[in-house]
Design a protein around this motif. Structure first.
Motif, PDB file in Angstrom:
ATOM      1  N   ILE A   1      32.248  66.813  76.991  1.00  0.00           N
ATOM      2  CA  ILE A   1      33.640  66.426  76.823  1.00  0.00           C
ATOM      3  C   ILE A   1      33.809  64.920  76.652  1.00  0.00           C
ATOM      4  O   ILE A   1      34.916  64.435  76.433  1.00  0.00           O
ATOM      5  CB  ILE A   1      34.493  66.898  78.022  1.00  0.00           C
ATOM      6  N   GLY A   2      32.707  64.190  76.751  1.00  0.00           N
ATOM      7  CA  GLY A   2      32.794  62.744  76.579  1.00  0.00           C
ATOM      8  C   GLY A   2      31.417  62.122  76.451  1.00  0.00           C
ATOM      9  O   GLY A   2      30.411  62.729  76.836  1.00  0.00           O
ATOM     10  N   SER A   3      31.373  60.911  75.895  1.00  0.00           N
ATOM     11  CA  SER A   3      30.099  60.230  75.703  1.00  0.00           C
ATOM     12  C   SER A   3      30.316  58.737  75.584  1.00  0.00           C
ATOM     13  O   SER A   3      31.424  58.261  75.297  1.00  0.00           O
ATOM     14  CB  SER A   3      29.407  60.759  74.446  1.00  0.00           C
ATOM     15  N   ILE A   4      29.221  57.996  75.792  1.00  0.00           N
ATOM     16  CA  ILE A   4      29.269  56.541  75.669  1.00  0.00           C
ATOM     17  C   ILE A   4      27.855  56.031  75.436  1.00  0.00           C
ATOM     18  O   ILE A   4      26.876  56.667  75.855  1.00  0.00           O
ATOM     19  CB  ILE A   4      29.883  55.892  76.934  1.00  0.00           C
ATOM     20  N   LEU A   5      27.724  54.901  74.757  1.00  0.00           N
ATOM     21  CA  LEU A   5      26.443  54.249  74.551  1.00  0.00           C
ATOM     22  C   LEU A   5      26.298  53.083  75.520  1.00  0.00           C
ATOM     23  O   LEU A   5      27.275  52.372  75.799  1.00  0.00           O
ATOM     24  CB  LEU A   5      26.328  53.726  73.119  1.00  0.00           C
ATOM     25  N   LEU A   6      25.085  52.879  76.025  1.00  0.00           N
ATOM     26  CA  LEU A   6      24.776  51.761  76.904  1.00  0.00           C
ATOM     27  C   LEU A   6      23.819  50.812  76.198  1.00  0.00           C
ATOM     28  O   LEU A   6      23.045  51.236  75.346  1.00  0.00           O
ATOM     29  CB  LEU A   6      24.101  52.241  78.195  1.00  0.00           C
TER      30      LEU A   6
ATOM     31  N   ASP B   1      36.907  64.046  74.495  1.00  0.00           N
ATOM     32  CA  ASP B   1      37.551  65.168  73.810  1.00  0.00           C
ATOM     33  C   ASP B   1      39.068  65.068  73.976  1.00  0.00           C
ATOM     34  O   ASP B   1      39.576  64.874  75.074  1.00  0.00           O
ATOM     35  CB  ASP B   1      37.050  66.482  74.412  1.00  0.00           C
ATOM     36  N   ARG B   2      39.776  65.156  72.856  1.00  0.00           N
ATOM     37  CA  ARG B   2      41.225  64.978  72.883  1.00  0.00           C
ATOM     38  C   ARG B   2      41.909  65.886  73.917  1.00  0.00           C
ATOM     39  O   ARG B   2      42.872  65.495  74.573  1.00  0.00           O
ATOM     40  CB  ARG B   2      41.804  65.251  71.484  1.00  0.00           C
ATOM     41  N   LYS B   3      41.411  67.099  74.075  1.00  0.00           N
ATOM     42  CA  LYS B   3      42.018  68.054  75.009  1.00  0.00           C
ATOM     43  C   LYS B   3      41.814  67.650  76.469  1.00  0.00           C
ATOM     44  O   LYS B   3      42.495  68.159  77.353  1.00  0.00           O
ATOM     45  CB  LYS B   3      41.452  69.444  74.767  1.00  0.00           C
TER      46      LYS B   3
END
Length: 306
Positions: free
Chosen positions: A210-215, A246-248
């Protein structure tokens, strides 16, 4: 005056143009500089010379189909305000148009970039591009925070947040392609070189991403090219990028939970300052400021139809 294709033997002269114009405000590693201007086969680099000396340089990028980028233009300080910048700009705009580009961006918009737009600490550059009738359409910012000033709650959320595992790669790529296609290539790059420790994901109770990020960071030894300004900050700098939820699932604390978890991981790696690059929406800027970031640099965003 002659405009010709850049060649490897021009390296010293071109990097010298950067240093004479920008080193005081934007010092950069030589390796990183050349990785940016040679980032893709779709990059066209040319120099302007008088037969003896290189007086100017421009880097053009056509990696994004009908979108193009002027990522950098440099003129020898002794020869500025003599029409040489216009010569290179006229060449650059004509080249991009002939390549099928319909919209030209300044800074970003190609396969790589030095800045998202035009740094506000380069006011003469802003005036220069205005003379070519670029449309200035807002500001983006880079943010910086001292880790010791972040408030990290003991329990950040009820979601599972962890570094990417091999079994989740396929699902992550589908997630990015569906929700954030403009970031897909950055996640693919980290996965391709096996740096799963630089990708953090959030998963729901049903095991759905439902979500992600780069480090990124810290930087010790040979510089990596995904953080350009380590000469300004030091090897103790780390940061995050391409945060997506995720938009939801927005409005439930997922984004904040991912960022805080990322900060905790980076702190364990020895990071002292954290960098958040290219934040482009007012509500996102306010959101980051509440967490503990401060505005470091603003950029004028500009584009032009051709």
């Amino acid at each position: 005056m002659q405009i010709r294709n850049y060649k490897k033997s021009d390296e010293k002269a071109v990097f010298g143009l950067w240093n004479s114009n920008l080193k005081d405000k934007w010092p950069i590693d030589r390796v990183i500089f050349f990785s940016i201007i040679n980032s893709s086969k779709k990059v066209k680099n040319v120099v302007l010379e008088d037969g003896k000396k290189i007086l100017g340089f421009i880097s053009l990028d056509t990696a994004k189909k009908d979108k193009g980028s002027i990522k950098l233009i440099l003129i020898d300080k002794k020869y500025q305000r003599k029409g040489l910048g216009k010569l290179l700009m006229d060449f650059g705009l004509a080249y991009l148009k002939n390549a099928g580009v319909k919209t030209v961006f300044l800074g970003s918009g190609g396969s790589s970039y030095f800045w998202p737009g035009i740094p506000e600490n380069l006011p003469n550059a802003i005036l220069f591009f205005k003379s070519f009738k670029f449309n200035y359409h807002g500001k983006d910012v880079d943010l910086v925070g001292e880790l010791k000033k972040f408030s990290l709650p003991k329990k950040i959320s009820n979601f599972e947040i962890d570094l990417l595992k091999k079994e989740d790669i396929e699902q992550l790529l589908k997630f990015e392609k569906k929700n954030f296609p403009y970031w897909l290539e950055h996640f693919e790059f980290e996965i391709k070189r096996g740096d799963l420790k630089n990708i953090l994901i959030a998963k729901s109770a049903s095991n759905k991403i439902i979500g992600s990020i780069l480090l990124f960071g810290p930087y010790i030894g040979k510089p990596r090219t995904d953080f350009k300004w380590r000469k300004i900050f030091s090897n103790k700098m780390g940061g995050t990028g391409a945060l997506g939820v995720d938009r939801k699932m927005r409005g439930r604390g997922v984004g904040k939970a991912i960022v805080i978890k990322a900060i905790e991981i980076l702190e364990k790696r020895g990071v002292k300052k954290i960098y958040g690059g290219w934040v482009d929406l007012d509500f996102l800027i306010r959101w980051y400021l509440k967490i503990g970031y401060k505005n470091w640099m603003s950029y004028q965003m500009a584009k032009k139809k051709i």
